[in-house]
Scaffold this active site. Structure first.
Site, PDB file in Angstrom:
ATOM      1  N   ASP A  53      -8.633  52.259   3.425  1.00 19.33           N
ATOM      2  CA  ASP A  53      -8.754  53.622   2.924  1.00 19.33           C
ATOM      3  C   ASP A  53      -7.371  54.276   3.108  1.00 19.33           C
ATOM      4  O   ASP A  53      -6.530  53.742   3.842  1.00 19.33           O
ATOM      5  CB  ASP A  53      -9.830  54.306   3.786  1.00 19.33           C
ATOM      6  CG  ASP A  53      -9.877  55.787   3.610  1.00 19.33           C
ATOM      7  OD1 ASP A  53      -9.986  56.236   2.467  1.00 19.33           O
ATOM      8  OD2 ASP A  53      -9.799  56.513   4.635  1.00 19.33           O
ATOM      9  N   ASP A 112     -12.012  56.002   7.473  1.00 23.13           N
ATOM     10  CA  ASP A 112     -12.353  57.070   8.433  1.00 23.13           C
ATOM     11  C   ASP A 112     -13.440  58.008   7.949  1.00 23.13           C
ATOM     12  O   ASP A 112     -13.890  58.875   8.705  1.00 23.13           O
ATOM     13  CB  ASP A 112     -11.109  57.931   8.711  1.00 23.13           C
ATOM     14  CG  ASP A 112     -10.775  58.817   7.522  1.00 23.13           C
ATOM     15  OD1 ASP A 112     -10.747  58.289   6.388  1.00 23.13           O
ATOM     16  OD2 ASP A 112     -10.566  60.029   7.711  1.00 23.13           O
ATOM     17  N   ASP A 116      -6.353  58.348   3.161  1.00 19.36           N
ATOM     18  CA  ASP A 116      -6.268  59.568   3.987  1.00 19.36           C
ATOM     19  C   ASP A 116      -7.040  59.415   5.291  1.00 19.36           C
ATOM     20  O   ASP A 116      -8.220  59.050   5.285  1.00 19.36           O
ATOM     21  CB  ASP A 116      -6.822  60.764   3.209  1.00 19.36           C
ATOM     22  CG  ASP A 116      -5.904  61.167   2.082  1.00 19.36           C
ATOM     23  OD1 ASP A 116      -4.934  61.884   2.327  1.00 19.36           O
ATOM     24  OD2 ASP A 116      -6.146  60.717   0.936  1.00 19.36           O
TER      25      ASP A 116
END
Ligand SMILES: O=P(O)(O)OC[C@H]1O[C@H](O[C@H]2O[C@H](CO)[C@@H](O)[C@H](O)[C@H]2O)[C@H](O)[C@@H](O)[C@@H]1O
Length: 353
Positions: free
Chosen positions: A104, A297, A106
């Site tokens: 991922d 996240d 960000d």
């Protein structure tokens, strides 16, 4: 938004076993992304925008009943151990296997910052990602538009899936087709939604113009409405405005992320489906010889963690400083630990080469 790659690329149909279907239920299934029904959003808005705080969605944070923080940490780490502390165990399971990495962006490769335009990754992180691609096929799977996340990562060695997996770029030499032409190919299962996304983007820009700090980001196949920089007293207003705008777009749905409301096409496609697609396309779907690892996240990453758990192969690694309910097997506390994990993978591969 112009996309120079898309202009010259062949757009491929999806394999029939992976065709996305319209989403019929917007129910809240335990750990996948939270699809919020209108009624729920409004209810949540009435309850002081609880939908906008991490504790209000289906992805419930882990709650420890005792007062001892240390014990809480131990309980969390027993449930979702540190991928660094468990590194030897992870590589023991990767012996004689190829690791396929999914990252991922960000909050995973770059720290969360107030301005989405300034979410840069560090040169050290870029070097770590570049090094790991020498040993592991690696893909970025982001909620950002594909061209935006490429701008940030800026590494040609990777595969890119933007718009939460709705925009995947591969080249034909990676595929099962026997051609040697290096033709760029795109998988865009929500292509028909492009005009609608553009329209909703315009409406959201217009409708939120008067709210200080609100920021609408066009992610090509989805739109993010950020409220991180909005005064808390106006969060409710942002949610109401998004809800109002969406009434005119019954084929779009709403999900939540980190201080962001995300508008997406209502089709059965997410980061988990994108991971399955890439594994298949890259001929990495043999569970005996490939160990997929997905690091992320956010709630949207739970769909990918779930896929790996259901396939009973590979590991999801959740990046989080706080305990959370998750489908991931392991955890890392911050992008700095993600970098350490990637560097450890490189060192291990170099030593065993
Ligand atoms: O799937 P990802 O790569 O994690 O993208 C998810 C969203 O990330 C970005 O927003 C988040 O990060 C921003 C920069 O740190 C932060 O300001 C914002 O509050 C976060 O929600 C991105 O701007 C979104 O478009 C992505 O969907």
């Amino acid at each position: 938004m112009s996309d120079p790659v898309a202009k010259s690329a062949t757009v491929l149909a999806l394999p029939s076993n992976m065709m996305p279907s319209p989403v019929t239920s917007k129910g809240c299934s335990s750990l996948s992304v939270t699809y919020i029904s209108r009624r729920k959003l409004v209810e949540a808005v009435d309850g002081l925008v609880s939908v906008m705080t991490p504790s209000s969605t289906c992805t419930k944070p882990y709650v420890h009943s005792g007062s001892d923080e240390f014990a809480a940490d131990n309980t969390w780490l027993a449930k979702c151990p540190s991928a660094l502390a468990s590194f030897n165990q992870i590589i023991a399971n990767a012996q004689c296997k190829k690791i396929a990495l999914f990252l991922d962006y960000d909050g995973t490769l770059s720290p969360i910052v107030n301005d989405p335009e300034k979410a840069f990754m560090s040169p050290e992180m870029r070097a770590a990602v570049k090094n790991v691609t020498k040993f592991c096929p690696t893909a970025i799977v982001s909620g950002r538009s594909r061209d935006k996340v490429f701008e940030f990562v800026n590494l040609k060695e990777l595969y890119y899936a933007g718009s939460h997996g709705l925009d995947i770029l591969v080249s034909s030499t990676d595929s099962q087709s026997k051609t040697n032409d290096e033709e760029v190919k795109l998988f865009q299962p929500a292509r028909e939604f492009l005009p609608m996304i553009s329209e909703v983007n315009k409406s959201l820009l217009e409708a939120t113009r008067s709210i200080k700090g609100a920021n609408v980001e066009n992610n090509k196949f989805c739109v993010s409405v950020h409220y991180r920089n909005v005064d808390k007293k106006d969060w409710k207003l942002v949610a109401e405005i998004v809800d109002d705008v969406l009434r005119a777009f019954p084929r779009l749905k709403l999900t939540t992320g980190r201080k962001v409301l995300e508008v997406r096409p209502m089709i059965d496609w997410d980061k988990g489906k994108a991971v399955e697609f890439l594994l298949q396309w890259l001929k990495l779907d043999d569970t005996e010889s490939v160990l997929p690892i997905y690091i992320g996240d956010d709630r949207t990453d739970e769909d990918a963690f779930k896929v790996l758990r259901q396939r009973n192969c590979g590991y999801g690694i959740l990046v989080s400083q706080v305990p959370k309910e998750t489908e991931a097997f392991y955890s890392l506390r911050a992008p700095a630990e993600v970098m350490e994990f990637l560097n450890s993978l490189v060192r291990w591969k170099e030593q065993s080469a």
